[in-house]
Scaffold this active site. Structure first.
Site, PDB file in Angstrom:
ATOM      1  N   GLU A  74      66.059  35.008  69.118  1.00 28.31           N
ATOM      2  CA  GLU A  74      65.236  33.871  68.719  1.00 28.31           C
ATOM      3  C   GLU A  74      66.009  32.853  67.881  1.00 28.31           C
ATOM      4  O   GLU A  74      65.416  32.050  67.152  1.00 28.31           O
ATOM      5  CB  GLU A  74      64.001  34.352  67.937  1.00 28.31           C
ATOM      6  CG  GLU A  74      63.181  35.425  68.625  1.00 28.31           C
ATOM      7  CD  GLU A  74      62.459  34.940  69.873  1.00 28.31           C
ATOM      8  OE1 GLU A  74      62.784  33.861  70.381  1.00 28.31           O
ATOM      9  OE2 GLU A  74      61.564  35.663  70.333  1.00 28.31           O
ATOM     10  N   TYR A 120      45.515  28.600  48.823  1.00 26.59           N
ATOM     11  CA  TYR A 120      46.895  29.087  48.782  1.00 26.59           C
ATOM     12  C   TYR A 120      47.671  28.842  50.066  1.00 26.59           C
ATOM     13  O   TYR A 120      48.862  28.504  50.026  1.00 26.59           O
ATOM     14  CB  TYR A 120      46.900  30.558  48.365  1.00 26.59           C
ATOM     15  CG  TYR A 120      46.220  30.722  47.036  1.00 26.59           C
ATOM     16  CD1 TYR A 120      46.837  30.292  45.866  1.00 26.59           C
ATOM     17  CD2 TYR A 120      44.914  31.215  46.961  1.00 26.59           C
ATOM     18  CE1 TYR A 120      46.190  30.372  44.643  1.00 26.59           C
ATOM     19  CE2 TYR A 120      44.261  31.306  45.739  1.00 26.59           C
ATOM     20  CZ  TYR A 120      44.908  30.880  44.588  1.00 26.59           C
ATOM     21  OH  TYR A 120      44.246  30.949  43.383  1.00 26.59           O
TER      22      TYR A 120
END
Length: 215
Positions: A74, A120
């Protein structure tokens, strides 16, 4: 941070993610910028629970593999973030269960993947882009990230897993955990009349914490 200390930190944080079930088997990959502008990257086919600091793939500043085992397949995902976001000091890709499950839901918003349930995720991630399904290792994933022109610090690969860039390894790991936890909340609350943050509350978070909030 010295090369040795960075190697140890990568392996410590990767093992913490693995031990708490945020990725499994030999899934996931992680990378970080070195002091000389190179990269340290988890090798292909390795487990986050058993990374060896001495065997991490080491790239020089020109992108040439100079030491260690062959890197994750990747790499196009990682280099796409580094090339388009000057603030990226680390990239983490997981196969975390709840975020993958949320990516399969028909009402998941492709441009704003995470519902605004807590402040958050907004603070640590900004808007998360849901990308379509690609075969693992397909360089087209990197091209899709490049197509965002550096405007997103996090993407979700449909039916696959999240990819998050941060200023350093700790920040990237904290952010990807927040992504997974918010997706878990979304799955737990699916089908209920849960009260998400209002648009005004989201904007207040964005303003107070100076969040990158691509519109």
């Amino acid at each position: 941070m010295s090369d040795t200390a960075l190697r140890d930190q990568i392996c410590l944080l990767a093992k913490s993610l693995f031990d708490r079930g945020l990725t499994h088997g030999s899934t996931g990959n992680i990378s970080a910028r070195t002091e000389d502008g190179g990269l340290l990257v988890s090798p292909t086919g390795t487990s986050f629970g058993r990374l060896d600091p001495a065997r991490l793939s080491r790239f020089d500043a020109q992108g040439t593999l100079v030491d260690g085992d062959p890197p994750t397949k990747e790499m196009p995902l990682h280099t796409a973030f580094y090339d388009t976001r000057s603030t990226a000091g680390a990239v983490v890709h997981l196969h975390s269960c709840h975020s993958v499950a949320w990516s399969m839901m028909p009402d998941a918003d492709a441009d704003d993947f995470l519902p605004p349930l807590t402040p958050y995720a907004i603070m640590k991630l900004g808007r998360v882009k849901l990308l379509p399904f690609f075969l693992p290792g397909d360089p087209a994933m990197g091209e899709a990230v490049r197509g965002l022109a550096g405007k997103r610090s996090a993407v979700m690969l449909a039916n696959h897993g999240p990819v998050v860039a941060g200023k350093d390894v700790e920040a990237a790991c904290n952010a990807v955990e927040e992504l997974e936890d918010t997706a878990r909340l979304a799955m737990l609350l699916r089908g209920t009349q849960a009260r998400a943050l209002t648009d005004a509350q989201v904007q207040a978070v964005v303003n107070k914490f100076n969040v990158e909030w691509d519109t």
